[in-house]
Design an enzyme around this catalytic site. Structure first.
Site, PDB file in Angstrom:
ATOM      1  N   SER A  51       0.802  -1.222   0.000  1.00  0.00           N
ATOM      2  CA  SER A  51       0.000   0.000   0.000  1.00  0.00           C
ATOM      3  C   SER A  51       0.839   1.278   0.000  1.00  0.00           C
ATOM      4  CB  SER A  51      -0.939   0.024   1.212  1.00  0.00           C
ATOM      5  OG  SER A  51      -0.211   0.131   2.417  1.00  0.00           O
ATOM      6  N   LYS A  92       0.905   4.279   6.826  1.00  0.00           N
ATOM      7  CA  LYS A  92       0.252   5.115   5.827  1.00  0.00           C
ATOM      8  C   LYS A  92       0.860   6.523   5.894  1.00  0.00           C
ATOM      9  CE  LYS A  92      -2.911   1.935   4.888  1.00  0.00           C
ATOM     10  NZ  LYS A  92      -2.883   1.167   3.616  1.00  0.00           N
TER      11      LYS A  92
END
Length: 249
Positions: A51, A92
């Protein structure tokens, strides 16, 4: 009566031994202190998914600086854990903080924060999001996206939650400073958020930690090598030295 003159070899050798011992002592302090400092400031973490590709790839071993959630700024790549997101450590990028309105996309196809288009050169691909969204971040919360937006399960998936897809600042435990393996070095701070209030964060003390460890290693090696080198050259000099008469009958 005859004899040989004394040289300063003994005194020089004694000073050399003193300095070499000092170098080893200082080197040990720097070496051990650097490791201790690094252990206090940083923790290793293995990235489990794609990700954050290409910034951080799956399987990469990163060094993350232990920080308080209140120190997080836009653009930071953080490690956090939130029960709504599965209560497992995740990595993230912070794109919005409390009070921000994060939206995608504008007429130019860019992510905007409070109406300002954000340059995101770290993205995998050209589009900041394949789905349009708009979210206002509550106070003391963070809006998080992955760098590979096509596969990242991030704040966009949780937009219907009470916090508009954000997580509390308190959920953050560390900020990624560098990729330790493979040796890709320090992560660059993104400049796209620099003009927003609060600016961007500065790198942690990792480079100083590395310098302390390397300098300590060099001093230990040089200090430890002095004795054998001095003895070797001393024997060679003694073999070539001739007695010099200083007196006679």
């Amino acid at each position: 009566m005859s004899g040989t003159g004394r040289t300063g070899d003994g005194r020089g050798r004694g000073l050399g031994n003193l300095l070499s011992g000092l170098a080893v002592a200082v080197g040990c302090v720097l070496f051990l202190g650097g490791f201790a400092w690094g252990a206090v400031e940083y923790k290793p973490y293995t990235v489990p998914t794609q990700s954050m590709n290409p910034t951080v790839k799956a399987g990469d071993r990163v060094l993350a600086q232990r920080i308080d959630g209140g120190d997080v700024k836009r653009g930071d790549v953080v490690i956090f854990k939130d029960k709504v997101w599965g209560n497992v450590p995740m990595v993230k990028r912070v794109v919005g903080i409390g009070g921000d309105t994060v939206k995608c996309c504008d007429a130019g196809g860019k992510l905007t924060v409070n109406g300002k288009p954000i340059d995101e050169p770290y993205l995998h691909g050209t589009a900041p999001s394949t789905t349009k969204f708009s979210a206002t971040v509550p106070k003391d919360q963070l809006f998080l996206l992955g760098d590979e937006r096509d596969v990242s399960l991030d704040s966009r998936v949780h937009l219907e939650d009470a916090a508009n897809g954000s997580v509390p600042r308190s959920a953050v435990s560390a900020r990624v400073d560098a990729i330790a393996w493979p040796l890709d070095g320090m992560l660059k701070r993104p400049t796209g958020f620099k003009a927003l209030p609060g600016g961007i964060s500065q790198p942690g003390p990792l480079m100083l930690v590395v310098v302390a460890i390397v300098a300590g290693t060099v001093l230990i090696v040089l200090g430890a090598a002095y004795g054998p080198v001095a003895r070797r050259f001393g024997r060679r000099g003694a073999g070539n030295r001739r007695e010099v008469p200083v007196g006679g009958e």
